[in-house]
Motif scaffolding. Structure first.
Motif, PDB file in Angstrom:
ATOM      1  N   ARG A   1       0.823  -1.081  -0.109  1.00 56.46           N
ATOM      2  CA  ARG A   1       0.056   0.247   0.157  1.00 56.46           C
ATOM      3  C   ARG A   1       0.920   1.284   0.218  1.00 56.46           C
ATOM      4  N   ILE A   2       2.083   1.081   0.318  1.00 52.83           N
ATOM      5  CA  ILE A   2       2.719   2.387   0.440  1.00 52.83           C
ATOM      6  C   ILE A   2       3.556   2.599  -0.681  1.00 52.83           C
ATOM      7  N   ILE A   3       3.857   1.673  -1.780  1.00 59.69           N
ATOM      8  CA  ILE A   3       4.288   1.901  -2.915  1.00 59.69           C
ATOM      9  C   ILE A   3       3.812   3.386  -3.725  1.00 59.69           C
ATOM     10  N   GLN A   4       2.619   3.696  -3.423  1.00 60.86           N
ATOM     11  CA  GLN A   4       1.849   4.716  -4.107  1.00 60.86           C
ATOM     12  C   GLN A   4       2.423   6.035  -3.717  1.00 60.86           C
ATOM     13  N   PRO A   5       2.352   6.363  -2.393  1.00 61.03           N
ATOM     14  CA  PRO A   5       2.393   7.636  -1.858  1.00 61.03           C
ATOM     15  C   PRO A   5       3.963   8.174  -2.050  1.00 61.03           C
ATOM     16  N   PHE A   6       5.078   7.383  -2.134  1.00 54.51           N
ATOM     17  CA  PHE A   6       6.318   7.843  -2.461  1.00 54.51           C
ATOM     18  C   PHE A   6       6.501   8.134  -4.135  1.00 54.51           C
ATOM     19  N   THR A   7       6.276   7.196  -4.915  1.00 55.02           N
ATOM     20  CA  THR A   7       6.237   7.479  -6.219  1.00 55.02           C
ATOM     21  C   THR A   7       5.127   8.466  -6.697  1.00 55.02           C
ATOM     22  N   LEU A   8       4.174   8.775  -5.942  1.00 60.17           N
ATOM     23  CA  LEU A   8       3.056   9.905  -6.523  1.00 60.17           C
ATOM     24  C   LEU A   8       3.848  11.122  -6.169  1.00 60.17           C
ATOM     25  N   LYS A   9       4.832  11.369  -5.192  1.00 66.32           N
ATOM     26  CA  LYS A   9       5.466  12.509  -4.959  1.00 66.32           C
ATOM     27  C   LYS A   9       6.729  12.853  -6.394  1.00 66.32           C
ATOM     28  N   MET A  10       7.113  11.722  -6.526  1.00 67.01           N
ATOM     29  CA  MET A  10       8.218  11.851  -7.641  1.00 67.01           C
ATOM     30  C   MET A  10       7.538  12.241  -9.059  1.00 67.01           C
ATOM     31  N   ALA A  11       6.487  11.418  -9.183  1.00 63.27           N
ATOM     32  CA  ALA A  11       5.682  11.815 -10.535  1.00 63.27           C
ATOM     33  C   ALA A  11       5.083  13.146 -10.474  1.00 63.27           C
ATOM     34  N   SER A  12       4.504  13.647  -9.373  1.00 60.17           N
ATOM     35  CA  SER A  12       4.169  14.839  -9.410  1.00 60.17           C
ATOM     36  C   SER A  12       5.007  15.967  -9.605  1.00 60.17           C
ATOM     37  N   ILE A  13       6.385  15.789  -9.292  1.00 56.20           N
ATOM     38  CA  ILE A  13       7.455  16.447  -9.404  1.00 56.20           C
ATOM     39  C   ILE A  13       7.783  16.644 -10.877  1.00 56.20           C
ATOM     40  N   ILE A  14       7.919  15.549 -11.606  1.00 56.20           N
ATOM     41  CA  ILE A  14       8.189  15.510 -13.013  1.00 56.20           C
ATOM     42  C   ILE A  14       6.990  16.312 -13.967  1.00 56.20           C
ATOM     43  N   ILE A  15       5.556  16.075 -13.326  1.00 52.71           N
ATOM     44  CA  ILE A  15       4.543  16.609 -14.089  1.00 52.71           C
ATOM     45  C   ILE A  15       4.623  17.987 -13.995  1.00 52.71           C
ATOM     46  N   ALA A  16       5.190  18.337 -12.926  1.00 56.26           N
ATOM     47  CA  ALA A  16       5.068  19.862 -12.652  1.00 56.26           C
ATOM     48  C   ALA A  16       6.273  20.642 -13.341  1.00 56.26           C
ATOM     49  N   THR A  17       7.389  19.912 -13.411  1.00 50.63           N
ATOM     50  CA  THR A  17       8.486  20.683 -14.016  1.00 50.63           C
ATOM     51  C   THR A  17       8.722  20.470 -15.433  1.00 50.63           C
ATOM     52  N   LEU A  18       8.149  19.447 -15.931  1.00 49.07           N
ATOM     53  CA  LEU A  18       8.565  19.213 -17.281  1.00 49.07           C
ATOM     54  C   LEU A  18       8.060  20.188 -18.443  1.00 49.07           C
ATOM     55  N   PRO A  19       6.891  20.737 -18.116  1.00 52.86           N
ATOM     56  CA  PRO A  19       6.217  21.823 -19.269  1.00 52.86           C
ATOM     57  C   PRO A  19       7.357  23.022 -19.218  1.00 52.86           C
ATOM     58  N   ILE A  20       7.713  23.516 -17.951  1.00 54.72           N
ATOM     59  CA  ILE A  20       8.396  24.582 -18.136  1.00 54.72           C
ATOM     60  C   ILE A  20       9.790  24.319 -18.615  1.00 54.72           C
ATOM     61  N   MET A  21      10.251  22.988 -18.271  1.00 56.69           N
ATOM     62  CA  MET A  21      11.437  22.969 -18.936  1.00 56.69           C
ATOM     63  C   MET A  21      11.647  22.677 -20.529  1.00 56.69           C
ATOM     64  N   CYS A  22      10.518  22.502 -20.953  1.00 59.92           N
ATOM     65  CA  CYS A  22      10.273  22.475 -22.532  1.00 59.92           C
ATOM     66  C   CYS A  22      10.189  23.846 -23.169  1.00 59.92           C
TER      67      CYS A  22
END
Length: 297
Positions: A256-277
């Protein structure tokens, strides 16, 4: 003749050595900058159990995009994207318009009161009204729970204004004088002569401004209480806090704790990727000269 060739060989050898050292040092700094992003990207696509076995592994054995699916299914993620895009685009456009219109007259050294006005601008770099007066001002303007409350306070910064003024002052005065002799007025000189020559500094300051608006969240915490008005960074902050709380509650339950940690990492990518483009499209302006098509003095 032989001595001359030997000197040229030594100079060439020294240049090659210096170039090699410069490339190595630059490569190391580039690696240091990109390595954290690579780690976050890898952590976002591997199961949490694999991360626990080897936290420093950059080559994932199993890949899963469940964290990205969860982040994209988050209720306020897309509204946060919409609000942040509006804030970044509208704020940057309005900021650049005011920046050009303010910097051009202040770049004239013969403008009456120019030194006094610049002194007032510089004072704002060291002193501010404070959080409470700013909040009372935004409330009195009726901008609470309004995206303009995030845009307006940082619309025209003193630092960007100083950079723009110095850039305009560095342009050859012959161009402006020639246009005035031909019968152009100040408005025509600004938009037809000065503005095209300012594209490099406008692109640079525009990039700084859009990144600042994209990453801003503190003003949103103060002025925006409705979740549907939150920008992306504030939504990301809530995702991180919620996932951290879930990790504390679900310790010992690995599946069950697989999701919270990877969720944080995925959220960071989702937030930073557009501005990096955005960077590749504006990079050419950073290398442009101070004057494009200017005349010699």
């Amino acid at each position: 003749m032989a001595d001359k060739k030997l000197k040229l060989f030594k100079v060439s050898a020294d240049e090659v050595t210096l170039s090699f050292i410069a490339y190595v040092v630059s490569g190391l700094f580039a690696l240091i900058c990109v390595l954290p992003f690579i780690y976050v990207l890898v952590y976002s696509i591997i199961p949490y159990s694999e991360y626990l076995k080897n936290p420093f592994n950059l080559i994932p054995k199993n890949i899963t995009f469940e964290a990205y699916k969860m982040a994209m299914d988050y209720k306020y993620l897309w509204t946060g994207y919409k609000n942040t895009i509006f804030i970044a685009i509208v704020g940057t456009i309005c900021s650049l318009i005011l920046l050009v219109l303010t910097a051009y007259p202040l770049a004239k050294r013969d403008l009456k009161g120019q030194k006094f006005i610049m002194t007032l601008w510089i004072i704002t770099m060291f002193f501010s009204g404070g959080m409470i007066p700013n909040y009372l001002l935004i409330r009195s303007l009726g901008l609470l729970n309004n995206l303009w409350s995030v845009i307006l306070p940082g619309l025209l910064g003193a630092y960007n204004l100083i950079l723009m003024i110095n850039y305009i002052r560095g342009l050859p005065t012959s161009i402006e004088e020639a246009a005035l002799i031909e019968g152009a007025n100040d408005i025509q000189v600004l938009f037809r002569i000065i503005l095209p020559l300012c594209l490099p500094i406008i692109a640079t300051l525009g990039l700084f401004t859009v990144v600042g608006y994209w990453n801003s969240y503190f003003d949103a915490i103060i002025y925006l209480t409705k979740r549907e008005m939150w920008p992306l960074q504030l939504v990301l902050r809530e995702i991180v806090f919620e996932s951290a709380a879930n990790e504390m509650e679900l310790q010992g339950v690995e599946q069950r704790i697989i999701q919270p940690f990877t969720l944080k990492m995925a959220s960071i990518i989702i937030a930073t990727l557009p501005i990096m483009c955005v960077y590749p499209f504006l990079q050419k302006y950073f290398m442009a000269g101070l004057v494009l098509g200017g005349v010699k003095e």
